[in-house]
Design a protein around this motif. Sequence first.
Motif, mmCIF file in Angstrom:
data_model
loop_
_atom_site.group_PDB
_atom_site.id
_atom_site.type_symbol
_atom_site.label_atom_id
_atom_site.label_comp_id
_atom_site.label_asym_id
_atom_site.label_seq_id
_atom_site.Cartn_x
_atom_site.Cartn_y
_atom_site.Cartn_z
ATOM 1 N N THR A 49 0.837 -1.206 0.000
ATOM 2 C CA THR A 49 0.000 0.000 0.000
ATOM 3 C C THR A 49 0.870 1.254 0.000
ATOM 4 O O THR A 49 1.528 1.534 -0.987
ATOM 5 N N LYS A 50 0.894 1.998 1.081
ATOM 6 C CA LYS A 50 1.647 3.252 1.079
ATOM 7 C C LYS A 50 3.152 2.977 1.113
ATOM 8 O O LYS A 50 3.606 1.907 1.537
ATOM 9 N N SER A 51 3.911 3.956 0.646
ATOM 10 C CA SER A 51 5.355 3.793 0.577
ATOM 11 C C SER A 51 6.037 5.145 0.733
ATOM 12 O O SER A 51 5.423 6.201 0.525
ATOM 13 N N ALA A 59 6.371 10.701 -0.131
ATOM 14 C CA ALA A 59 5.464 9.679 0.383
ATOM 15 C C ALA A 59 4.324 9.470 -0.598
ATOM 16 O O ALA A 59 3.858 10.415 -1.249
ATOM 17 N N PHE A 60 3.867 8.239 -0.706
ATOM 18 C CA PHE A 60 2.801 7.882 -1.635
ATOM 19 C C PHE A 60 1.743 7.088 -0.878
ATOM 20 O O PHE A 60 2.067 6.203 -0.086
ATOM 21 N N SER A 61 0.488 7.379 -1.157
ATOM 22 C CA SER A 61 -0.603 6.696 -0.458
ATOM 23 C C SER A 61 -0.834 5.290 -0.995
ATOM 24 O O SER A 61 -1.398 4.440 -0.307
ATOM 25 N N THR A 62 -0.411 5.033 -2.253
ATOM 26 C CA THR A 62 -0.498 3.688 -2.823
ATOM 27 C C THR A 62 0.815 3.370 -3.525
ATOM 28 O O THR A 62 1.523 4.270 -3.983
#
Length: 213
Positions: A49-51, A59-62
């Motif tokens: 999922t997030k990374s 930062a990424f939500s997916t």
Amino acid sequence: HRIEYNGGKKKKREIRYNLITNKPIFEKYYDQNENCFLSVWINSQGQRTKSILHAESKAFSTIQEMYIYWLEKILRDYPKPNFMLDELNLLPIFRGVKVPCNKVITLHNTHLEKPFVKGANLRRVYKEIFDHSQEFSAVVFLTDEQRDDVEELYGKQSNFYVIPHAVTIDKKNNFNEIIPRNPKSAITLARLEDTKNIADAIRAFRIVVDKIS
């Protein structure tokens, strides 16, 4: 807790597990200097999922958002590059890329669901491709027949192309005349999967055998 090493010396990945389910919940990836450059969270269904990309403080939500960011970063280094999709399961990521590029999709299987005959429902990923075909510079079919079938539903498309499988045979270099051959024998190689229509090939050769025997 699991640690993987590159060549047995330097840490390359670290995985933490849920102590109750024993399923992975978190990953850390390391560069050649053993600096963590990426952290990824994993949900209870095993999906990343997030990374976080630590080196770029992003930062990424997916995980898909991170893939798109990474691809766009590469594509920006080239003037109007050709960007091809061969693995259709990655279509959402492919469509998510917005930098200028020539997007090309290659199709390898039937676009129809069972029973794989005209009038059957379109497979989900193929329907998404055809519904949004104008997003792509080219959609490449293997046969004229498949393109014609799709154009019966969607109309003529200027970005639909046919490039069949091809082989160039040099009899001088590729054929050993000493080896005995049966001109009436044939072989098909494919996975035992519905979309490969092995049953159709068997039925077709039954007709061939009846004609030439």
